[in-house]
Motif scaffolding. Sequence first.
Motif, PDB file in Angstrom:
ATOM      1  N   ILE A 102     -10.338   3.894   5.790  1.00  0.00           N
ATOM      2  CA  ILE A 102     -10.939   3.790   4.460  1.00  0.00           C
ATOM      3  C   ILE A 102     -10.960   2.310   4.058  1.00  0.00           C
ATOM      4  CG2 ILE A 102     -10.262   6.092   3.650  1.00  0.00           C
ATOM      5  CD1 ILE A 102      -7.816   4.828   2.326  1.00  0.00           C
ATOM      6  N   LYS A 103     -11.707   1.993   3.014  1.00  0.00           N
ATOM      7  CA  LYS A 103     -11.740   0.660   2.433  1.00  0.00           C
ATOM      8  C   LYS A 103     -11.191   0.736   1.021  1.00  0.00           C
ATOM      9  CE  LYS A 103     -13.696  -1.519   5.897  1.00  0.00           C
ATOM     10  NZ  LYS A 103     -12.926  -2.516   6.663  1.00  0.00           N
ATOM     11  N   MET A 104     -10.289  -0.186   0.702  1.00  0.00           N
ATOM     12  CA  MET A 104      -9.633  -0.124  -0.600  1.00  0.00           C
ATOM     13  C   MET A 104     -10.624  -0.125  -1.747  1.00  0.00           C
ATOM     14  SD  MET A 104      -6.968  -2.742  -2.432  1.00  0.00           S
ATOM     15  CE  MET A 104      -8.331  -3.675  -3.128  1.00  0.00           C
ATOM     16  N   HIS A 105     -11.563  -1.082  -1.727  1.00  0.00           N
ATOM     17  CA  HIS A 105     -12.468  -1.226  -2.869  1.00  0.00           C
ATOM     18  C   HIS A 105     -13.543  -0.132  -2.911  1.00  0.00           C
ATOM     19  CE1 HIS A 105     -10.731  -4.892  -4.381  1.00  0.00           C
ATOM     20  NE2 HIS A 105     -10.815  -5.474  -3.196  1.00  0.00           N
ATOM     21  N   GLU A 106     -13.582   0.700  -1.876  1.00  0.00           N
ATOM     22  CA  GLU A 106     -14.530   1.826  -1.868  1.00  0.00           C
ATOM     23  C   GLU A 106     -13.830   3.155  -2.126  1.00  0.00           C
ATOM     24  OE1 GLU A 106     -16.422   1.638   1.922  1.00  0.00           O
ATOM     25  OE2 GLU A 106     -17.287  -0.360   1.579  1.00  0.00           O
ATOM     26  N   PRO A 108     -11.224   5.422  -4.748  1.00  0.00           N
ATOM     27  CA  PRO A 108     -10.617   5.469  -6.089  1.00  0.00           C
ATOM     28  C   PRO A 108      -9.170   4.991  -6.044  1.00  0.00           C
ATOM     29  CG  PRO A 108     -11.860   7.467  -5.677  1.00  0.00           C
ATOM     30  CD  PRO A 108     -11.850   6.711  -4.390  1.00  0.00           C
ATOM     31  N   ARG A 109      -8.789   4.234  -7.051  1.00  0.00           N
ATOM     32  CA  ARG A 109      -7.487   3.563  -7.028  1.00  0.00           C
ATOM     33  C   ARG A 109      -6.329   4.536  -6.826  1.00  0.00           C
ATOM     34  NH1 ARG A 109      -5.969  -1.545 -10.767  1.00  0.00           N
ATOM     35  NH2 ARG A 109      -3.932  -2.028  -9.888  1.00  0.00           N
ATOM     36  N   GLU A 110      -6.312   5.597  -7.592  1.00  0.00           N
ATOM     37  CA  GLU A 110      -5.209   6.550  -7.502  1.00  0.00           C
ATOM     38  C   GLU A 110      -5.132   7.173  -6.113  1.00  0.00           C
ATOM     39  OE1 GLU A 110      -2.657   8.811 -10.688  1.00  0.00           O
ATOM     40  OE2 GLU A 110      -4.751   8.376 -11.159  1.00  0.00           O
ATOM     41  N   GLU A 111      -6.287   7.457  -5.555  1.00  0.00           N
ATOM     42  CA  GLU A 111      -6.341   8.047  -4.213  1.00  0.00           C
ATOM     43  C   GLU A 111      -5.836   7.059  -3.171  1.00  0.00           C
ATOM     44  OE1 GLU A 111      -9.781   9.434  -1.049  1.00  0.00           O
ATOM     45  OE2 GLU A 111     -10.168   9.757  -3.204  1.00  0.00           O
ATOM     46  N   PHE A 112      -6.228   5.800  -3.319  1.00  0.00           N
ATOM     47  CA  PHE A 112      -5.802   4.796  -2.338  1.00  0.00           C
ATOM     48  C   PHE A 112      -4.295   4.575  -2.416  1.00  0.00           C
ATOM     49  CE2 PHE A 112      -5.023   0.532  -0.726  1.00  0.00           C
ATOM     50  CZ  PHE A 112      -5.716   0.569   0.474  1.00  0.00           C
ATOM     51  N   ILE A 113      -3.740   4.523  -3.616  1.00  0.00           N
ATOM     52  CA  ILE A 113      -2.293   4.352  -3.778  1.00  0.00           C
ATOM     53  C   ILE A 113      -1.554   5.528  -3.153  1.00  0.00           C
ATOM     54  CG2 ILE A 113      -0.437   4.345  -5.504  1.00  0.00           C
ATOM     55  CD1 ILE A 113      -2.288   2.631  -7.274  1.00  0.00           C
ATOM     56  N   ALA A 114      -2.104   6.741  -3.321  1.00  0.00           N
ATOM     57  CA  ALA A 114      -1.493   7.924  -2.715  1.00  0.00           C
ATOM     58  C   ALA A 114      -1.484   7.809  -1.191  1.00  0.00           C
ATOM     59  CB  ALA A 114      -2.233   9.180  -3.157  1.00  0.00           C
ATOM     60  N   LYS A 115      -2.561   7.264  -0.631  1.00  0.00           N
ATOM     61  CA  LYS A 115      -2.632   7.084   0.822  1.00  0.00           C
ATOM     62  C   LYS A 115      -1.579   6.066   1.292  1.00  0.00           C
ATOM     63  CE  LYS A 115      -6.079   9.810   1.971  1.00  0.00           C
ATOM     64  NZ  LYS A 115      -5.810  11.014   2.814  1.00  0.00           N
ATOM     65  N   CYS A 116      -1.388   5.005   0.506  1.00  0.00           N
ATOM     66  CA  CYS A 116      -0.374   4.014   0.847  1.00  0.00           C
ATOM     67  C   CYS A 116       1.017   4.658   0.872  1.00  0.00           C
ATOM     68  CB  CYS A 116      -0.383   2.857  -0.148  1.00  0.00           C
ATOM     69  SG  CYS A 116      -1.826   1.769  -0.011  1.00  0.00           S
ATOM     70  N   LYS A 117       1.297   5.474  -0.128  1.00  0.00           N
ATOM     71  CA  LYS A 117       2.604   6.130  -0.199  1.00  0.00           C
ATOM     72  C   LYS A 117       2.782   7.121   0.944  1.00  0.00           C
ATOM     73  CE  LYS A 117       3.380   5.552  -5.166  1.00  0.00           C
ATOM     74  NZ  LYS A 117       3.537   6.224  -6.471  1.00  0.00           N
ATOM     75  N   GLU A 118       1.711   7.820   1.282  1.00  0.00           N
ATOM     76  CA  GLU A 118       1.761   8.756   2.402  1.00  0.00           C
ATOM     77  C   GLU A 118       2.071   8.012   3.700  1.00  0.00           C
ATOM     78  OE1 GLU A 118      -1.266  11.728   4.852  1.00  0.00           O
ATOM     79  OE2 GLU A 118      -1.769  11.178   2.778  1.00  0.00           O
ATOM     80  N   MET A 119       1.408   6.877   3.876  1.00  0.00           N
ATOM     81  CA  MET A 119       1.634   6.079   5.078  1.00  0.00           C
ATOM     82  C   MET A 119       3.075   5.567   5.136  1.00  0.00           C
ATOM     83  SD  MET A 119       1.857   2.677   6.225  1.00  0.00           S
ATOM     84  CE  MET A 119       1.159   1.742   4.876  1.00  0.00           C
ATOM     85  N   LEU A 120       3.604   5.140   3.986  1.00  0.00           N
ATOM     86  CA  LEU A 120       4.970   4.622   3.940  1.00  0.00           C
ATOM     87  C   LEU A 120       5.989   5.720   4.249  1.00  0.00           C
ATOM     88  CD1 LEU A 120       4.683   2.318   0.811  1.00  0.00           C
ATOM     89  CD2 LEU A 120       5.167   1.584   3.143  1.00  0.00           C
ATOM     90  N   GLU A 121       5.726   6.924   3.764  1.00  0.00           N
ATOM     91  CA  GLU A 121       6.629   8.035   4.048  1.00  0.00           C
ATOM     92  C   GLU A 121       6.656   8.353   5.536  1.00  0.00           C
ATOM     93  OE1 GLU A 121       5.520  11.324   1.592  1.00  0.00           O
ATOM     94  OE2 GLU A 121       5.969  10.258  -0.280  1.00  0.00           O
ATOM     95  N   LYS A 122       5.479   8.300   6.177  1.00  0.00           N
ATOM     96  CA  LYS A 122       5.403   8.576   7.619  1.00  0.00           C
ATOM     97  C   LYS A 122       6.069   7.462   8.424  1.00  0.00           C
ATOM     98  CE  LYS A 122       1.181  11.391   7.560  1.00  0.00           C
ATOM     99  NZ  LYS A 122      -0.259  11.453   7.947  1.00  0.00           N
ATOM    100  N   ALA A 123       5.939   6.227   7.924  1.00  0.00           N
ATOM    101  CA  ALA A 123       6.525   5.091   8.642  1.00  0.00           C
ATOM    102  C   ALA A 123       8.041   5.194   8.684  1.00  0.00           C
ATOM    103  CB  ALA A 123       6.103   3.785   7.976  1.00  0.00           C
ATOM    104  N   GLY A 124       8.606   5.800   7.613  1.00  0.00           N
ATOM    105  CA  GLY A 124      10.049   5.968   7.576  1.00  0.00           C
ATOM    106  C   GLY A 124      10.784   4.648   7.483  1.00  0.00           C
ATOM    107  N   ASP A 125      12.026   4.665   7.905  1.00  0.00           N
ATOM    108  CA  ASP A 125      12.881   3.485   7.784  1.00  0.00           C
ATOM    109  C   ASP A 125      13.345   3.024   9.163  1.00  0.00           C
ATOM    110  OD1 ASP A 125      12.592   3.786   5.056  1.00  0.00           O
ATOM    111  OD2 ASP A 125      14.424   4.971   4.841  1.00  0.00           O
ATOM    112  N   ALA A 126      12.371   2.881  10.076  1.00  0.00           N
ATOM    113  CA  ALA A 126      12.714   2.526  11.461  1.00  0.00           C
ATOM    114  C   ALA A 126      13.482   1.219  11.542  1.00  0.00           C
ATOM    115  CB  ALA A 126      11.433   2.435  12.297  1.00  0.00           C
ATOM    116  N   SER A 127      13.104   0.253  10.707  1.00  0.00           N
ATOM    117  CA  SER A 127      13.802  -1.033  10.761  1.00  0.00           C
ATOM    118  C   SER A 127      15.261  -0.886  10.341  1.00  0.00           C
ATOM    119  CB  SER A 127      13.095  -2.063   9.882  1.00  0.00           C
ATOM    120  OG  SER A 127      12.968  -1.598   8.568  1.00  0.00           O
ATOM    121  N   LEU A 128      15.533   0.011   9.384  1.00  0.00           N
ATOM    122  CA  LEU A 128      16.912   0.235   8.971  1.00  0.00           C
ATOM    123  C   LEU A 128      17.724   0.834  10.114  1.00  0.00           C
ATOM    124  CD1 LEU A 128      16.656   1.602   5.313  1.00  0.00           C
ATOM    125  CD2 LEU A 128      16.912  -0.743   6.106  1.00  0.00           C
TER     126      LEU A 128
END
Length: 782
Positions: A102-106, A108-128
């Motif tokens: 997806i493209k950020m500016h294309e 909707p803001r709320e939807e894009f933020i939700a995608k970022c959070k979804e990605m972060l949850e999947k990424a987990g805390d591997a570095s920790l």
Amino acid sequence: MDFQPKLKEKQWDKSIEQKMFKKWQEEGLYKFDKKSKKPLYSIDTPPPYVNTPIHIGHAYTYVWQDIMARSRRMMGFNVLFPIGLDKNGLPIEVMAEKIFNIKMHETPREEFIAKCKEMLEKAGDASLDSFKRLGLSCNEWQVKYELGGRYDTDDPEYRRLTQETFIQLWRKGLIYEDVKPTNYCPVCGTAIADAEVEYKEGKTKLNYIKFKVKETNEEIIIATTRPELLCSCKIILFNPEDQRYKHLNGKHAIVPIYGQEVEIRAHPYAKPEFGSGLVMICSFGDYGDVRLLRELNIEPTYAINTDGRMNENAGMLKGFLVADARKAIIAELQERDLLVKQEEIDHREPICWRSKNPIEFVALKEFYLKQVEFIPQLLDAANKMNFFAPESKQILIDWINSVSIDWVLTRRRYYGTEVPLWYCKKCNYIYVPDPGKYYQPWKEKPPIEKCPNCGSKEFVGEQRTFDTWFDSSSSEVYILGYLWDKKFFEKHFPCSMRPQGKEIVRNWLYYTLLKSLHLYGKPPFKECWIHMHVVDEKGEKMSKSLGNVIDPHEILDKYGAEAFRIWSCLEGDITHGDIRCSFNRIEGTSKFLTKLWNIARFVSSFPQVEKTELTDTDKWIIDELYLLVERVKNNYKNYEFSDAANDIRNFVWNVFASHYLEMIKVRAYGQGFSEKEQKSAWFTVHFVLKNVLKLLAPIIPFMTDYIWREVYDKESIHKQELPEINYRFGLENYTQKIIEFNSAVWKEKKDKGLSLKAEIAIKVPEELKMFKKDLVKMHNII
């Protein structure tokens, strides 16, 4: 007596490491104690990006930060050592765009933020997980709103702090909004600060173009690397000392193709040796253009839009991407016989530090934080912080001296901390809320009913977010409890230590200094530890394309954390230069662990006894230990962990094991010695091992704690303090003589084809007579 070692394992088993780590967590060994009466030592640990696996440089430098924490605990400090994860800003957005296509500016803001959070949850805390395997002694591994708690930079509480600092700076009159030519990355779609600009060395074409002088109709030649910006040419300069062009001063040149008339003026910026000696200043080809047009008070003409395409001011080039526009205008100049020649020259191109794409200078209305007028105060504050290594301070000083424009704070992105402002629709009054909560003006109403200025009830929320460094530059304030315990913060600010890489001195360290000076009137840190890089064994930077990347997880799987940790110290001090890494080097330095384990097993086979009357041999090694302890404690104080590790290894291997233990081995087993002499050996071997383990505990915490608990005390060695040796006998001057005598005996036996246990007729020197009984038994002297 049956001498059986308390350490049953014949060698160190790396699987013990995670068992020990689990035990530490169960015991709450490193939890921060706010009520402690000990002096505070606080570390503003760099929060790594959550979606990026740790690399070898992370592993090395975080181990050194852990050694800082562990050694300071053993020096009697209450250590605040929190871990954070950076989950804000452009890297998160870029990764979300890539994963979800997806493209950020294309979006909707709320939807894009939700995608970022979804990605972060999947990424987990591997570095920790990696940091845990390395044995980091952070206070807490879970997100908690308390001193020592783990933090995430996208957490509402962290963002609340960022907004609070903005509100305070606003109220101090240090924030303003203005339309200025701004560094802009068309790929990232946002303004970027000077500190986010990198430079790429390469080649480019210098184009020699024909201009006409209006008043004389003569032809002049101007060389430029940016012919696509002819449309925004504003003035022509020549050097005042350049005799070729003095007659043109005050006249006007006609810009080819576009036809605008621009003044020709003398100015020292022009270099006679570059190109033809005439230089066109346009808006904007580089930083020089920006500075000069500002200095000359000339209104710019902007030719590039925020999408990286030429606009209507570019005429025939409208809609072209910059690179394509350059090709098109060169073709047009050639067609009209206006291009005299092209030369290939070296070129230093400014690029975005994230996307690595060329930046442009675009007119944007953004918020700025004042910094240029505070350079003297910033230099003074920088000089009040202690740097390790001292020469790294110059990186910060040089950057401060290079600052020429104020810090552009705002970004046109989504996943970041929002600028907490609302605008009255009717009168444009700017409403700045009180601090105390996290605001999202793009989707929330302001916390007031009507405009204080005109009474209107309609507001528009600010859409922009902050530069990620505006978040990051509050990390030391966050970890010191500013949000939850102001008294604690006020008592313990500034933070004790900022460890970080040299490449982010110009942004993370500098911006933290700037905000601290503005908000608290003092430097943010007492000490700064600035590291270089980990490179391959040939000294080359690691990269996937070269195939020389070493994954720290491979090292941990193959050798364990202790092997990596001891290598990181024995290899060298990364504050003085790059560190070379290879599997062979790590395997080589890890042999010390085997040596230490064997020594500990041997010592653990003897009973522990109270101090008795000591033999001279035992007094000698305790004197050597005393000197070692004093040196190493000083090393720890000054973050000289490489010196400490090498000194300990040399003592343990080349003095304690190779000479002392060989000298007292027979006595420890009681063969031909009195009980008093035997117990003197027992006391001494344990006394030395105990103190060596304490000295090594910050560096190899797993092994030292395991040995300590198995042999000495069920309570962790990490609750001990660094050694304090209260005995001095004045025998340390015999060390070299003992080593020389033993080496000579071993050489003679080797030369004669004798085993080390064979009898030998040799005289013990008179100067070593106090050690004669041990030396005779050691070498089987007859």
